[in-house]
Write an enzyme that holds these catalytic residues in place. Structure first.
Site, PDB file in Angstrom:
ATOM      1  N   ASP A  61      26.168  70.018  37.867  1.00  0.00           N
ATOM      2  CA  ASP A  61      25.007  69.195  37.609  1.00  0.00           C
ATOM      3  C   ASP A  61      25.090  68.758  36.144  1.00  0.00           C
ATOM      4  OD1 ASP A  61      22.375  68.059  37.945  1.00  0.00           O
ATOM      5  OD2 ASP A  61      21.570  69.820  36.910  1.00  0.00           O
TER       6      ASP A  61
ATOM      7  N   ASP B 145      22.139  67.305  33.797  1.00  0.00           N
ATOM      8  CA  ASP B 145      21.015  67.528  32.893  1.00  0.00           C
ATOM      9  C   ASP B 145      20.654  69.000  32.772  1.00  0.00           C
ATOM     10  OD1 ASP B 145      21.036  64.789  32.914  1.00  0.00           O
ATOM     11  OD2 ASP B 145      19.245  64.586  34.166  1.00  0.00           O
TER      12      ASP B 145
ATOM     13  N   ASP C 231      21.004  73.940  36.961  1.00  0.00           N
ATOM     14  CA  ASP C 231      19.816  74.579  36.390  1.00  0.00           C
ATOM     15  C   ASP C 231      18.622  74.547  37.322  1.00  0.00           C
ATOM     16  OD1 ASP C 231      17.615  72.289  35.191  1.00  0.00           O
ATOM     17  OD2 ASP C 231      19.573  71.597  35.847  1.00  0.00           O
TER      18      ASP C 231
END
Length: 272
Positions: free
Chosen positions: A14, A16, A187
C-alpha cells in the site's frame, strides 16, 4: 533430472502511511491551487483533512464517500495540466516524506529477486510517478475515465478493498507469482483482503482496527517513522523500468482531501 527454477515472488505495498508518511491524495493541493484547479477554501480544507487522516485513517464508509465525491470534483479537469503539475512538483512533494524503513524494505525485496508492486486507492497518474521514483516494478491504482483530454468524472477502476486482492490474484496468475511466498504491507483495516491474499502479511503503522486484527491473526506489526530523501539515502538505488502513464491522478489527489473534510472531512508532459 531437470531442475525447475524457483517460483516468482513479489512484495505488495500500500502507499499512503505505509511507504510515504502522508496521504498521496492530500499532498498536491497547494500546487493544484497555484494551477487554478481548486480554490483557497479547498486548500484549507485539505490541510485539515491531512491532519485528521494522519490521526485516524479512513474507514470503509469514508472511502466510499471519497470515491463518489472525487469523481464529481475532477469533472472537466485537463489531463495534460494535471500531469504537468504532478511531474513538476513530484520530487518537491513526495521525496521528503518517504519512509526510510520502507525504502530499505523495497531494496531488500529487490535484492532477494522479488518484484515490488505498489497497490493504492489513489489515482494512477499520481501513483505511477511515485512508483517509478521508488523503483517499483508495477503499480495498481484507481483509473478515472478520460474523454477529449479531460476527466469525465467517472471512475473506470477503483483499487480498493477486495478489488486490490483481485488485482493481486490476477497479477499472480499472469506473472507466475507464488502468493504463498509473497509479502504484503498496509496500514489500513480496509486492506485486510489484500493482506489475506499472501503468505507473509504485515501491518505497517496500523490503524486501531488493523492492529486488533494483526494481533488476533499473529501478523507482524512494523512501525515506520524516519523520513528520508531517496537521493540522500539510496544514491545507488538501481533504476527500474519506467511505468506507463495511466489516467487521472490529480483528480483523486485533491478530491480525497476535500471529501475527507466534508465527511468529518502516470508520464507527464515535462519534468521539473
Amino acid at each position: 533430472m531437470e531442475t525447475l527454477p524457483p517460483p516468482r515472488t513479489a512484495a505488495f505495498f500500500d502507499l499512503d502511511k505505509t511507504v510515504i508518511a502522508k496521504s498521496s491524495t492530500f499532498t498536491f493541493s497547494r500546487h493544484f491551487y497555484q494551477g487554478g484547479l481548486i480554490n483557497r477554501r479547498a486548500v484549507l480544507r485539505t490541510a485539515y483533512a491531512q491532519f485528521v487522516y494522519l490521526l485516524g485513517g479512513a474507514d470503509h464508509d469514508q472511502m466510499e464517500r471519497m470515491r463518489e465525491y472525487m469523481s464529481a470534483l475532477c469533472r472537466g479537469w485537463s489531463v495534460r495540466q494535471v500531469g504537468e503539475i504532478v511531474a513538476e512538483t513530484l520530487h518537491q512533494v513526495i521525496d521528503p516524506i518517504i519512509y526510510d524503513e520502507a525504502a530499505s524494505l523495497i531494496e531488500r525485496h529487490h535484492a532477494a529477486g522479488r518484484d515490488v508492486v505498489i497497490v493504492s486507492s489513489s489515482a494512477a497518474d499520481l501513483v505511477e510517478p511515485i512508483g517509478e521514483l521508488l523503483g517499483a516494478d508495477r503499480v495498481v491504482a484507481t483509473r478515472m475515465a478520460v474523454a477529449d483530454g479531460r476527466y469525465t468524472g467517472e471512475i473506470d477502476y477503483y483499487a480498493y478493498g477486495p478489488t486490490k486482492a483481485e488485482a493481486i490474484t490476477e497479477l499472480a496468475a499472469s506473472e507466475g507469482y507464488d502468493l504463498a511466498r509473497c509479502y504484503a504491507y498496509s496500514d489500513s483495516v480496509t486492506d485486510i483482503p489484500m493482506l489475506e491474499t499472501v503468505g507473509h502479511p504485515h501491518a505497517v503503522n496500523p490503524d486501531r482496527a488493523l492492529r486488533r486484527e494483526a494481533a488476533a491473526r499473529e501478523w507482524p506489526v512494523l512501525i515506520f517513522e524516519r523520513r528520508v530523501r531517496l537521493k540522500q539515502r539510496l544514491p545507488t538505488l538501481p533504476p527500474r523500468p519506467a511505468l506507463a502513464a495511466g489516467a487521472a491522478v490529480a483528480a483523486a489527489a485533491c478530491a480525497a482531501g476535500i471529501v475527507w473534510y466534508a465527511n468529518r472531512r502516470r508520464t507527464a508532459a515535462r519534468r521539473a
